[in-house]
Design an enzyme around this catalytic site. Sequence first.
Site, short mmCIF file in Angstrom:
data_model
loop_
_atom_site.label_atom_id
_atom_site.label_comp_id
_atom_site.label_asym_id
_atom_site.label_seq_id
_atom_site.Cartn_x
_atom_site.Cartn_y
_atom_site.Cartn_z
N LEU A 196 5.21 3.55 -5.32
CA LEU A 196 6.65 3.58 -5.57
C LEU A 196 7.00 4.74 -6.50
CD1 LEU A 196 7.14 -0.28 -6.02
CD2 LEU A 196 7.93 1.11 -4.08
N ASN B 68 1.88 -5.75 -10.32
CA ASN B 68 0.96 -5.47 -9.21
C ASN B 68 -0.37 -6.15 -9.47
OD1 ASN B 68 -0.18 -4.01 -6.89
ND2 ASN B 68 -1.27 -2.76 -8.40
N GLU C 189 -8.20 -13.33 -7.82
CA GLU C 189 -6.82 -12.84 -7.66
C GLU C 189 -5.86 -14.00 -7.44
OE1 GLU C 189 -6.19 -9.52 -4.99
OE2 GLU C 189 -8.26 -8.89 -5.19
N VAL D 73 -0.14 5.43 -11.36
CA VAL D 73 -0.73 4.36 -10.56
C VAL D 73 -1.80 3.58 -11.33
CG1 VAL D 73 -2.08 3.88 -8.46
CG2 VAL D 73 -0.24 5.56 -8.41
N ASP D 74 -1.69 2.24 -11.29
CA ASP D 74 -2.67 1.32 -11.90
C ASP D 74 -2.87 1.56 -13.40
OD1 ASP D 74 -3.08 0.15 -9.39
OD2 ASP D 74 -4.73 1.50 -8.89
N MET E 40 0.81 -1.22 0.00
CA MET E 40 0.00 0.00 0.00
C MET E 40 0.85 1.28 0.00
SD MET E 40 -2.82 -1.44 -0.24
CE MET E 40 -4.02 -0.13 -0.02
N HIS F 143 -4.46 -5.71 -8.78
CA HIS F 143 -5.43 -4.68 -8.40
C HIS F 143 -6.83 -5.28 -8.48
CE1 HIS F 143 -7.06 -0.68 -7.91
NE2 HIS F 143 -7.92 -0.96 -8.87
C1 GRF Z 1 -5.90 -7.42 -2.75
O1 GRF Z 1 -7.27 -7.20 -2.92
C2 GRF Z 1 -5.12 -6.80 -3.87
O2 GRF Z 1 -5.78 -6.80 -5.10
C3 GRF Z 1 -4.94 -5.37 -3.40
O3 GRF Z 1 -4.74 -5.50 -2.00
C4 GRF Z 1 -5.35 -6.69 -1.54
C5 GRF Z 1 -4.29 -7.48 -0.84
O4 GRF Z 1 -4.81 -8.63 -0.21
N1 GRF Z 1 -3.88 -4.71 -4.09
P1 GRF Z 1 -3.83 -9.72 0.39
O5 GRF Z 1 -2.91 -9.00 1.37
O6 GRF Z 1 -3.06 -10.31 -0.73
O7 GRF Z 1 -4.71 -10.71 1.08
#
Ligand code: GRF
Length: 192
Positions: free
Chosen positions: A86, A100, A167, A137-138, A83, A102
């Site tokens: 960079l 990354n 994810e 960012v993103d 969080m 997202h």
């Molecule tokens: C995830 O939802 C990811 O997409 C976002 O932050 C969250 C991290 O979750 N960037 P975790 O720490 O991997 O459980």
Amino acid sequence: MKKKVAIFISGRGSNMKSLLDFSKNEGKEIFSVDLVISNKSNAGGVSIANAYGIETRICTSEEEILTVLSYTKVDLICLAGFMKILSKDFISSVGCNIINIHPSLLPSFKGLNAQAKALAAGVKITGCTVHYVTPEVDAGKIIIQGAVPVFKNDTVDSLSKRILKAEHKCFPIALEKVLTDNIRADFIFLQE
Ligand code: GRF
């Protein structure tokens, strides 16, 4: 040759864990996770990384991160819930790609609270994106996306949980794609 990966975290580390598990099973010929960096000493992911016996460092500045990386050289950095934005200087000087994950289908819903933004917008499909990290960012090139449906009664929590499952599937596929010539998928659709 097997690649070396560093994972940067700030929180619970569930994506990090999915990469660690992949690196020890299906992906064991592709990469190893050699380093975990957290900018928070109390991040849940730090104890997970310790339990896996991975070198884990707490770094609160980019200078500290660069110092650690000068000792443990890696081929790829994965931001998994890291969080901290960079800097351009860090991205250009670090000497390897940074990717990354997202929790939205970029370019929709950049930044924080992507799941809440998707609910508020009333979209019927959302998901996650693994992308290259650039100073904006993103906004870097997309590597893989995972789509999930949004249901009528969804809350931020229920939707976030569904996206998180996508994810955990997408991130390992993205690493395989970036580190080898094997492209298993450009997208997945998680229907449940
Ligand atoms: C995830 O939802 C990811 O997409 C976002 O932050 C969250 C991290 O979750 N960037 P975790 O720490 O991997 O459980």
